[in-house]
Design a protein around this motif. Structure first.
Motif, PDB file in Angstrom:
ATOM      1  N   ILE A   1       0.844  -1.208   0.000  1.00 16.43           N
ATOM      2  CA  ILE A   1       0.000   0.000   0.000  1.00 16.43           C
ATOM      3  C   ILE A   1       0.873   1.249   0.000  1.00 16.43           C
ATOM      4  CG2 ILE A   1      -1.656   1.338   1.369  1.00 16.43           C
ATOM      5  CD1 ILE A   1      -2.743  -1.414   2.388  1.00 16.43           C
ATOM      6  N   LYS A   2       1.914   1.256   0.812  1.00 18.27           N
ATOM      7  CA  LYS A   2       2.808   2.415   0.894  1.00 18.27           C
ATOM      8  C   LYS A   2       3.689   2.527  -0.355  1.00 18.27           C
ATOM      9  CE  LYS A   2       3.032   2.369   5.953  1.00 18.27           C
ATOM     10  NZ  LYS A   2       3.885   2.097   7.158  1.00 18.27           N
TER      11      LYS A   2
ATOM     12  N   SER B   1       1.587   3.718  -3.465  1.00 18.82           N
ATOM     13  CA  SER B   1       0.519   4.669  -3.151  1.00 18.82           C
ATOM     14  C   SER B   1       0.213   5.606  -4.329  1.00 18.82           C
ATOM     15  CB  SER B   1       0.900   5.500  -1.924  1.00 18.82           C
ATOM     16  OG  SER B   1       2.101   6.236  -2.162  1.00 18.82           O
TER      17      SER B   1
ATOM     18  N   THR C   1      -2.271   3.998  -6.559  1.00 21.51           N
ATOM     19  CA  THR C   1      -3.614   4.063  -5.960  1.00 21.51           C
ATOM     20  C   THR C   1      -4.245   5.435  -6.179  1.00 21.51           C
ATOM     21  OG1 THR C   1      -2.834   2.547  -4.246  1.00 21.51           O
ATOM     22  CG2 THR C   1      -4.936   3.633  -3.862  1.00 21.51           C
TER      23      THR C   1
ATOM     24  N   SER D   1      -5.998  -2.363   0.909  1.00 20.12           N
ATOM     25  CA  SER D   1      -6.369  -1.348   1.908  1.00 20.12           C
ATOM     26  C   SER D   1      -7.649  -1.753   2.638  1.00 20.12           C
ATOM     27  CB  SER D   1      -6.562   0.015   1.235  1.00 20.12           C
ATOM     28  OG  SER D   1      -5.359   0.472   0.655  1.00 20.12           O
TER      29      SER D   1
END
Length: 522
Positions: free
Chosen positions: A237-238, A241, A244, A284
């Motif tokens: 996720i990081k 990012s 996203t 997420s």
């Protein structure tokens, strides 16, 4: 002695006969075009060009036989002897070896007869080139697509430039790639030279496709792999990012138009970034659910679905439609999983797809215009016809006739677009039972080009109905199987089967990508 005099001596006859036989050999045995036809349809195929050249060769052959008979002071009416088996061999040998008659020449010049034959042949060639008028509906479809492209689309430019590095301007990158493609020389099947592609160092990094976390949820065991990789969710996720954020930015657009010309071979924008963005968004939601916020996780995905469903409406090309069907299918899988795994009490009911969300009209029209442009290119550029002269191409290929015939197939498919799922299930069986191919000898080349039926496109129409069926299945599972299961396909398909850790709803088409299925056992 002139070519059109009433008689040809033995030497002239023999030389022309040899030249005619060589010409016939080259045309029939050596030409790649005829080899292709013979391989495709067999030696006895009634190809119009083969017929025309055979007629021309036979006329020429008869002319030289008649002239040779005149040289022997014999009437041309003897020429049909060439059709009698065995006798024709003897007859031809006599014409080859028999010396010219020394008697008074009693036959006049064949000039007038020859001119008449040429006039008839010229008229026949003109008549064979006559094409039909283009259907008015074709012009309407062309205008529909061209007007959409002319209006432009920021959303398309954003998607086209989504691979730009973090410090680059996404819209400028998308516009630059589009301009390069539009300015590239093209042939029948797309750009002649390779369209501009970004190198690895010029693109925003993406996750490794081989990473088991990024498997396709529609494949058996994928959800297990995603759940088993829970320790890596936060890292992914990081790390990605930016992808996203770009995914969320793109799906928030309320307009979209494919800005490339509707050509076969036109490049696709960066759809794989949307696929990665959706998967990271799923990480997420799963991470949020694991932290004790399962209801918020479901709400996150339901909100995501609102934007994805909007793009079902906006989709004007087949790939765009299919991509968003798959993204919605992924979200439904995870919503049901979170609801079941974390025992969410809140009853969530997902609305069925609207007609505008299910409509495949624009994607199908664009598919038709792609073929339309291909036919126009084939008519304008005769290079693809193995060197045949343009007048001969027009005899075997009538562009308007070809386009009109293809239009009828697409209209039949588009007519399925307005049908309810239950009626569609019955109709698709009939449309897939395509009649045996029968060539149109007035438009032989064109009928070969459209020989392959487009009934396979009906399975893409079926995918939106399958997605709607999946919504029925999801609602049934979200209610903990307390609500009745009602398949959009009707009572005949209102049955559930279990396979490969999937629970699936029946449907009229074979399920290859598990659109009507939801992972049940973890």
């Amino acid at each position: 002695m002139s070519f059109l005099s009433g008689r040809w001596p033995r030497k002239t006859f023999n030389l022309v006969l040899i030249a005619s036989l060589i010409a016939a050999y080259i045309l029939i045995e050596v030409s790649p075009f005829f080899n292709l036809v013979i391989e495709h349809l067999g030696i006895g195929a009634l190809n119009p060009v083969l017929i025309l050249l055979t007629v021309l060769l036979n006329i020429g052959f008869f002319l030289i036989i008649i002239l040779r008979l005149h040289d022997l002071n014999r009437a041309g009416w003897w020429s049909p002897v060439i059709f009698i088996p065995v006798v024709n061999v003897v007859f031809l040998i006599l014409l080859i070896i028999w010396p010219s008659s020394t008697e008074r020449h009693k036959f006049r010049s064949m000039c007038k007869t020859f001119v008449k034959i040429l006039a008839i042949l010229f008229l026949a060639v003109l008549l064979l080139q006559v094409d039909d008028d283009l259907s008015v509906e074709v012009s309407e479809y062309v205008s529909l697509i061209e007007n959409r492209v002319a209006n432009g689309s920021e959303a398309y430019l954003y998607l086209n430039g989504m691979a730009a590095l973090e410090e680059k301007n996404i819209l400028a990158q998308g516009r630059r790639l589009l301009t390069h493609y539009n300015n590239s020389p093209k042939n029948l099947f797309g750009p002649v030279s390779e369209t501009k592609k970004l190198t690895k160092d010029e693109k925003l990094p993406t996750p490794d496709n081989k990473n088991k976390m990024y498997c396709q949820l529609s494949k058996a065991g994928c959800l297990n792999k995603v759940i088993a990789s829970s320790n890596h969710w936060e890292n992914q996720i990081k790390k990605f990012s930016v992808i996203t954020k770009r995914y969320e930015k793109f799906i928030s657009y309320s307009e979209f138009t494919t800005m490339t010309k509707a050509d076969i071979g036109s490049p696709l924008p960066s759809y794989h970034y949307l696929t990665f963005g959706n998967k990271i968004k799923i990480f997420s939601a799963l991470s949020l659910a694991r932290s004790g916020k399962a209801e918020e996780a479901i709400e996150m995905l339901l909100n995501d679905n609102k934007y994805l469903r909007k793009h079902l409406v906006l989709a004007d090309n087949l790939i765009h439609k299919l991509i968003f069907i798959n993204l919605l299918s992924n979200n439904l899988d995870i919503i049901v999983y979170i609801h079941s795994a974390y025992q969410v009490d809140k009853l969530t009911e997902i609305a069925h797809l609207s007609h505008s969300e299910m409509s495949m009209k624009y994607p199908l029209v664009r598919e038709f215009i792609q073929e339309y442009n291909m036919f126009l290119d084939a008519d304008r550029n005769t290079d693809g016809w193995n060197g045949l002269p343009s007048w001969m191409v027009k005899i075997i290929f009538k562009v308007n006739m070809t386009i009109n015939a293809r239009l009828m197939s697409y209209k039949e498919l588009i007519s399925l677009d307005n049908l309810p799922a239950e009626v569609f299930a019955k109709s698709v069986v009939n449309i897939e039972a395509a009649p045996k191919f029968e060539p149109n000898y007035r438009n032989y080349g064109g009928s070969i080009m459209i020989e392959e039926p487009i009934t396979y496109l009906s399975k893409y129409i079926a995918k939106v109905h399958d997605l709607d069926a999946k919504i029925s299945l999801a609602n049934y599972l979200l209610s903990n199987k307390t609500q009745p299961l009602e398949s959009p396909y009707g009572p005949l398909y209102n049955k559930i089967t279990e396979r490969d850790n999937f629970i699936c709803l029946d449907g009229p088409s074979k399920e290859k990508y598990n659109i009507r299925c939801i992972p049940e056992k973890i």
